[in-house]
Write an enzyme that holds these catalytic residues in place. Sequence first.
Site, PDB file in Angstrom:
ATOM      1  N   GLY A 198     -15.576 -28.841   2.914  1.00 22.89           N
ATOM      2  CA  GLY A 198     -17.038 -29.111   3.594  1.00 22.89           C
ATOM      3  C   GLY A 198     -17.716 -29.252   2.738  1.00 22.89           C
ATOM      4  N   ALA A 199     -18.731 -30.139   1.693  1.00 27.36           N
ATOM      5  CA  ALA A 199     -19.206 -29.708   0.786  1.00 27.36           C
ATOM      6  C   ALA A 199     -20.421 -30.352   1.188  1.00 27.36           C
ATOM      7  CB  ALA A 199     -18.650 -30.151  -0.851  1.00 27.36           C
ATOM      8  N   ASN A 200     -19.976 -31.415   2.038  1.00 26.93           N
ATOM      9  CA  ASN A 200     -21.423 -32.748   2.380  1.00 26.93           C
ATOM     10  C   ASN A 200     -22.286 -32.214   3.128  1.00 26.93           C
ATOM     11  OD1 ASN A 200     -19.089 -32.556   4.662  1.00 26.93           O
ATOM     12  ND2 ASN A 200     -20.910 -33.312   5.728  1.00 26.93           N
ATOM     13  N   GLY A 207     -25.039 -27.701   4.572  1.00 25.30           N
ATOM     14  CA  GLY A 207     -24.650 -26.347   4.975  1.00 25.30           C
ATOM     15  C   GLY A 207     -24.237 -25.504   3.694  1.00 25.30           C
ATOM     16  N   GLY A 234     -21.386 -25.257   2.253  1.00 19.87           N
ATOM     17  CA  GLY A 234     -20.769 -25.982   1.076  1.00 19.87           C
ATOM     18  C   GLY A 234     -21.415 -26.678   0.298  1.00 19.87           C
ATOM     19  N   TYR A 270     -13.713 -18.394  18.063  1.00 19.81           N
ATOM     20  CA  TYR A 270     -14.208 -18.436  16.638  1.00 19.81           C
ATOM     21  C   TYR A 270     -14.293 -17.587  15.864  1.00 19.81           C
ATOM     22  CZ  TYR A 270     -17.754 -19.355  13.114  1.00 19.81           C
ATOM     23  OH  TYR A 270     -17.862 -19.029  11.512  1.00 19.81           O
TER      24      TYR A 270
END
Length: 335
Positions: free
Chosen positions: A35-37, A39, A41, A205
């Site tokens: 999830g590094a694309n 935020g 990450g 969550y």
Amino acid sequence: MKMTVWKFLPEQYRTLPKPETYAPSLAGKVVIITGANVGLGLEAAKHLATMNPERLILACRDPKKAQRAVSDIQKVTGVKSIETWQLDISSNASVKAFADKFAKEGGGKLDILIENAGVNVPKLERTPDGWEKNIGVNHLGTSHLAFRMLPHLLQAPQPRLVILASDVHYFTKQPELMNRPDLLQSLNKDKPANKFEAFDGIQRYDISKTMNVLWGRVLARHIPFSSPLTVSTVNPGFCVSALLRDQPIGLRIFASLVGRTTEVGSRTIVHAAVAPQVQGKTGVYFSSCEEAEPSDFVISKAGGETEEKLWTETIRILGKVDPEVPRIVQTYLSC
Ligand SMILES: NC(=O)c1ccc[n+]([C@@H]2O[C@H](COP(=O)([O-])OP(=O)(O)OC[C@H]3O[C@@H](n4cnc5c(N)ncnc54)[C@H](OP(=O)(O)O)[C@@H]3O)[C@@H](O)[C@H]2O)c1
């Protein structure tokens, strides 16, 4: 520990150490961040890129977004050795394909795995495999990937596994109800047996993030004593990011008032992944780049029992869709 507004607010405004003040060189190291694309990450990946890892793999579900992130990181850092690999952590097939690809393309050691990908879904939605999304992505997909990458982590001299948790785990209502052998199955029912099981987006969550804390602790306990793998769970603090995109406007306004930037939030992730003083502190929960006490429930006797039940149920569920999981547990982990 209990979280109160008097603890939460000052924590939000704390100055956190900048990674460049302690960062080691990552020359020769292989790093994967999910999830590094965007935020947290993406900001963590920018910091890690400046440490010159041999390979920095951005594991993202959308290849176009991942490519944009690479350009963004290269613009800031000038680093060229960044790869993008497709991974949809909500899909067992995608997690298996990702791990198989790593093994086929040489495999070998993995020095750092940062499990950052996560969702905060307020409505009942399901993963392609039929799991409620908060649990399916934040706990089951995250655990699945960790199991599959464990043989590679265990080949590195001082490996780190970092799992994104959150301080919302302090707000899980009736956590004692989590202490049951079929927790994941009962939370997934269309017709819940009681109020705890009924779908409540905020609570779901929070529960998923409590699972992250419990799971990091129980995984650390099952790693053989002789292994140098350090498992950490981290709270990046309340940050302004796309995670809040489907949340009520009030929460988004609150975030704009007290939220950290994702760059500041990412510092706790990077600290757990590379700071020399973290090595060997396994199963620890970090907040603001410091060891912190998790919720009273997590550290209670019932929390300890829940960890083991969550462990057993997770392996049972994943084992049905991926025989590699029980094989890895048997081969590499202690009972
Ligand atoms: N922001 C906060 O205040 C906060 C606080 C505590 C903990 N956290 C945790 O920090 C982590 C990152 O959050 P963030 O704030 O940076 O959120 P974000 O900006 O929404 O980023 C989430 C990342 O996860 C990816 N992702 C979501 N579902 C995925 C899937 N099925 N497969 C692969 N990747 C997927 C997203 O990809 P797409 O761009 O394709 O959606 C995105 O790259 C999460 O685990 C979150 O729970 C955040």
